[in-house]
Motif scaffolding. Structure first.
Motif, PDB file in Angstrom:
ATOM      1  N   LEU A 200       0.805  -1.226   0.000  1.00 49.92           N
ATOM      2  CA  LEU A 200       0.000   0.000   0.000  1.00 49.92           C
ATOM      3  C   LEU A 200       0.835   1.271   0.000  1.00 49.92           C
ATOM      4  O   LEU A 200       0.315   2.357   0.218  1.00 49.92           O
ATOM      5  N   GLY A 201       2.141   1.152  -0.233  1.00 53.73           N
ATOM      6  CA  GLY A 201       3.028   2.309  -0.135  1.00 53.73           C
ATOM      7  C   GLY A 201       3.807   2.254   1.162  1.00 53.73           C
ATOM      8  O   GLY A 201       3.327   1.744   2.174  1.00 53.73           O
ATOM      9  N   ARG A 202       5.017   2.775   1.133  1.00 57.39           N
ATOM     10  CA  ARG A 202       5.897   2.745   2.316  1.00 57.39           C
ATOM     11  C   ARG A 202       5.196   3.283   3.547  1.00 57.39           C
ATOM     12  O   ARG A 202       4.451   4.244   3.486  1.00 57.39           O
ATOM     13  N   GLU A 203       5.440   2.644   4.691  1.00 53.87           N
ATOM     14  CA  GLU A 203       4.816   3.012   5.971  1.00 53.87           C
ATOM     15  C   GLU A 203       3.298   2.829   5.930  1.00 53.87           C
ATOM     16  O   GLU A 203       2.568   3.498   6.647  1.00 53.87           O
ATOM     17  N   GLY A 204       2.825   1.885   5.102  1.00 55.88           N
ATOM     18  CA  GLY A 204       1.391   1.755   4.878  1.00 55.88           C
ATOM     19  C   GLY A 204       0.612   1.004   5.937  1.00 55.88           C
ATOM     20  O   GLY A 204      -0.599   0.794   5.780  1.00 55.88           O
ATOM     21  N   SER A 205       1.247   0.601   7.033  1.00 55.77           N
ATOM     22  CA  SER A 205       0.519  -0.148   8.067  1.00 55.77           C
ATOM     23  C   SER A 205      -0.536   0.701   8.773  1.00 55.77           C
ATOM     24  O   SER A 205      -1.582   0.192   9.180  1.00 55.77           O
ATOM     25  N   ASP A 206      -0.264   2.002   8.924  1.00 53.37           N
ATOM     26  CA  ASP A 206      -1.293   2.900   9.472  1.00 53.37           C
ATOM     27  C   ASP A 206      -2.543   2.851   8.599  1.00 53.37           C
ATOM     28  O   ASP A 206      -3.676   2.812   9.091  1.00 53.37           O
ATOM     29  N   PHE A 207      -2.313   2.886   7.289  1.00 51.80           N
ATOM     30  CA  PHE A 207      -3.418   2.866   6.330  1.00 51.80           C
ATOM     31  C   PHE A 207      -4.210   1.565   6.463  1.00 51.80           C
ATOM     32  O   PHE A 207      -5.449   1.575   6.416  1.00 51.80           O
ATOM     33  N   THR A 208      -3.501   0.444   6.645  1.00 50.30           N
ATOM     34  CA  THR A 208      -4.188  -0.837   6.854  1.00 50.30           C
ATOM     35  C   THR A 208      -5.136  -0.764   8.042  1.00 50.30           C
ATOM     36  O   THR A 208      -6.278  -1.234   7.980  1.00 50.30           O
ATOM     37  N   ALA A 209      -4.665  -0.183   9.139  1.00 49.82           N
ATOM     38  CA  ALA A 209      -5.516  -0.060  10.333  1.00 49.82           C
ATOM     39  C   ALA A 209      -6.776   0.729  10.008  1.00 49.82           C
ATOM     40  O   ALA A 209      -7.882   0.388  10.450  1.00 49.82           O
ATOM     41  N   ALA A 210      -6.629   1.802   9.214  1.00 49.57           N
ATOM     42  CA  ALA A 210      -7.789   2.614   8.832  1.00 49.57           C
ATOM     43  C   ALA A 210      -8.715   1.852   7.890  1.00 49.57           C
ATOM     44  O   ALA A 210      -9.947   1.938   8.011  1.00 49.57           O
ATOM     45  N   ILE A 211      -8.140   1.104   6.947  1.00 48.70           N
ATOM     46  CA  ILE A 211      -8.954   0.303   6.020  1.00 48.70           C
ATOM     47  C   ILE A 211      -9.812  -0.700   6.784  1.00 48.70           C
ATOM     48  O   ILE A 211     -11.029  -0.821   6.566  1.00 48.70           O
ATOM     49  N   LEU A 212      -9.188  -1.420   7.712  1.00 51.32           N
ATOM     50  CA  LEU A 212      -9.901  -2.448   8.461  1.00 51.32           C
ATOM     51  C   LEU A 212     -10.902  -1.837   9.433  1.00 51.32           C
ATOM     52  O   LEU A 212     -12.006  -2.359   9.612  1.00 51.32           O
ATOM     53  N   ALA A 213     -10.526  -0.709  10.053  1.00 50.24           N
ATOM     54  CA  ALA A 213     -11.452  -0.028  10.964  1.00 50.24           C
ATOM     55  C   ALA A 213     -12.699   0.430  10.222  1.00 50.24           C
ATOM     56  O   ALA A 213     -13.836   0.208  10.675  1.00 50.24           O
ATOM     57  N   ALA A 214     -12.497   1.054   9.047  1.00 46.58           N
ATOM     58  CA  ALA A 214     -13.643   1.530   8.259  1.00 46.58           C
ATOM     59  C   ALA A 214     -14.487   0.358   7.748  1.00 46.58           C
ATOM     60  O   ALA A 214     -15.720   0.417   7.764  1.00 46.58           O
ATOM     61  N   SER A 215     -13.824  -0.707   7.309  1.00 49.85           N
ATOM     62  CA  SER A 215     -14.542  -1.857   6.745  1.00 49.85           C
ATOM     63  C   SER A 215     -15.332  -2.620   7.793  1.00 49.85           C
ATOM     64  O   SER A 215     -16.340  -3.258   7.482  1.00 49.85           O
ATOM     65  N   LEU A 216     -14.889  -2.556   9.046  1.00 56.70           N
ATOM     66  CA  LEU A 216     -15.570  -3.256  10.143  1.00 56.70           C
ATOM     67  C   LEU A 216     -16.467  -2.336  10.960  1.00 56.70           C
ATOM     68  O   LEU A 216     -17.106  -2.786  11.919  1.00 56.70           O
ATOM     69  N   GLY A 217     -16.524  -1.039  10.602  1.00 56.85           N
ATOM     70  CA  GLY A 217     -17.324  -0.095  11.387  1.00 56.85           C
ATOM     71  C   GLY A 217     -16.833  -0.005  12.818  1.00 56.85           C
ATOM     72  O   GLY A 217     -17.610  -0.027  13.776  1.00 56.85           O
ATOM     73  N   ALA A 218     -15.499   0.115  12.979  1.00 54.44           N
ATOM     74  CA  ALA A 218     -14.879   0.071  14.314  1.00 54.44           C
ATOM     75  C   ALA A 218     -15.291   1.258  15.176  1.00 54.44           C
ATOM     76  O   ALA A 218     -15.698   2.311  14.671  1.00 54.44           O
TER      77      ALA A 218
END
Length: 422
Positions: A200-218
């Motif tokens: 997802l681009g360098r340092e993209g783990s933050d983005f992963t957290a946001a993707i999963l949070a949004a997809s799960l309605g966290a």
């Protein structure tokens, strides 16, 4: 049903065995059902994997580098597990897979796809070790492969998320698990429609957290860092920094857009769209409040300083004595988009277009090849891009002393300068 909480731990929070033990203590009093943990590669593993690729591409022997990287992970395991624990066989197997992949052919044409196959390995081995350690500490988590649910297109190294497909996969595959057990997964990685690994681009783990949070309605997402929260400048570079107790989504997005390294630039948008608050907290002081990023925060006018290094200034000059027109700008941006290059600063004059971009392997060379027939091109490498948001009156000058300024521009709320040490 309680909303999912998402925790993301970066490379510094899993850099050695003591850091992993600290992570487990943070988790111990917070772990529950509907809990999702995202981890990055350990320490500087991603840099090490990029060095392996560089050596392979140059036709040099990379076996010593690979052995050092393997030993780094084995020593972390030795600090966490008793001799003979199953994790040692898992790490051995993962490095064997890495060795087999590195034996495949690599060239300039397949570099981006090969990169995603290799560099995402850091998150896979890190997440295995952390998951095994949490279970060893009787903190039961279920290890899951993020590539099962984070679906992207095939823009290797900078993959774009298929939000609808990702949300459906999260709902059907992970939500039933989360109702009974916490999940631990990887940041940074996904898969394309053919099942090939993407990043997802360098340092993209933050983005992963946001993707999963949004997809799960966290209910919230929390990023654990080695700083006390979001600061108005990098404390490793600048003194007398100030922490923001809270930030609005728009302010935080603006800071990340200009390169503030505390949060990946794509992180804010999905959380803001879903109204999910983001907390940035210190893994060194886990009970401290950190920074809350949400929709109700009052705006700030504190000067915020962002410094991007390893920048390239490229100037395109028309060769036929005409002036710069929209067509010229379109041609440059067309090639930038094709090469997946992001412009960090743009300045136009009557006869030239100047852009500032991050240095990336092959990219400048390819850009020059494609645009040389149409422009006279000059460039400077090894530069820094200084951005000051809400600068105080005459406050920028202090950051330019001792530097040559190659380009600068100012708007109502932003000052930018491309500089190099004199």
């Amino acid at each position: 049903m309680a909303k999912t909480l998402v925790y993301k731990f970066g490379g510094a929070s899993v850099k050695d065995s003591e850091a992993v033990k600290n992570l487990s203590e943070i988790i111990r009093n917070r772990l529950r059902k509907n809990f999702l943990i995202v981890v990055s590669a350990m320490g500087k593993t991603t840099n090490s994997l990029e060095s392996l690729l560089a050596k392979k591409l140059a036709g040099e022997d990379f076996s010593e580098n690979s052995a050092i990287l393997k030993q780094f992970h084995v020593e972390i395991c030795q600090g966490l597990f008793p001799k003979g624990h199953a994790v040692f066989a898992q790490v051995e197997n993962l490095f064997l897979q890495l060795k087999n992949k590195l034996e495949q052919e690599l060239n300039r044409d397949n570099y981006d796809e090969f990169y995603d196959e290799i560099v995402g390995f850091g998150e896979l081995v890190s997440s295995r070790i952390v998951a095994e350690y949490l279970c060893f500490q009787e903190l039961l988590v279920v290890w899951k492969d993020a590539r099962e649910v984070v679906h992207t297109n095939s823009d290797f190294r900078f993959a774009k998320v298929d939000w609808e497909k990702t949300a459906k996969s999260c709902a059907s595959q992970w939500r039933p698990v989360l109702e009974s057990f916490p999940i631990l997964t990887q940041g940074f990685i996904g898969s394309d429609p053919k099942g090939r690994p993407t990043t997802l681009g360098r340092e993209g783990s933050d983005f992963t957290a946001a993707i999963l949070a949004a997809s799960l309605g966290a209910g919230s997402a929390t990023i654990w860092k080695d700083v006390p929260g979001v600061l108005n400048a990098d404390p490793k570079v600048f003194s007398n920094t100030r922490k923001f107790d809270e930030l609005g989504y728009r302010e935080a997005a603006e800071m990340t857009y200009f390169g503030a390294s505390v949060i990946h630039p794509k992180t804010i948008k999905p959380l803001a769209n879903a109204g999910i608050p983001l907390f940035v907290k210190s893994f060194l002081y886990p009970d401290a409040p950190g920074t809350k990023i949400h929709g109700e925060a009052a705006p700030h006018d504190v000067p915020t300083i962002v410094l991007k290094t390893n920048q390239i200034l490229v100037s395109f000059k028309v060769t036929d004595f005409t002036f710069i027109e929209e067509l010229h700008i379109h041609r440059v941006y067309e090639q930038l988009q094709a090469l997946k290059l992001r412009v960090n600063m743009l300045q136009l004059s009557a006869i030239s277009i100047s852009i500032v971009i991050d240095a990336q392997l092959f990219k400048l060379e390819q850009l020059l090849e494609r645009l040389k027939p149409e422009f006279e091109i000059r460039y400077n490498e090894g530069l820094e891009l200084l951005t000051i948001l809400h600068p105080a009156e005459n406050g920028a000058q202090a950051y330019l002393e001792g530097y040559e300024v190659l380009l600068e521009q100012a708007s109502r709320n932003t000052f930018q300068a491309v500089r190099r040490k004199t």
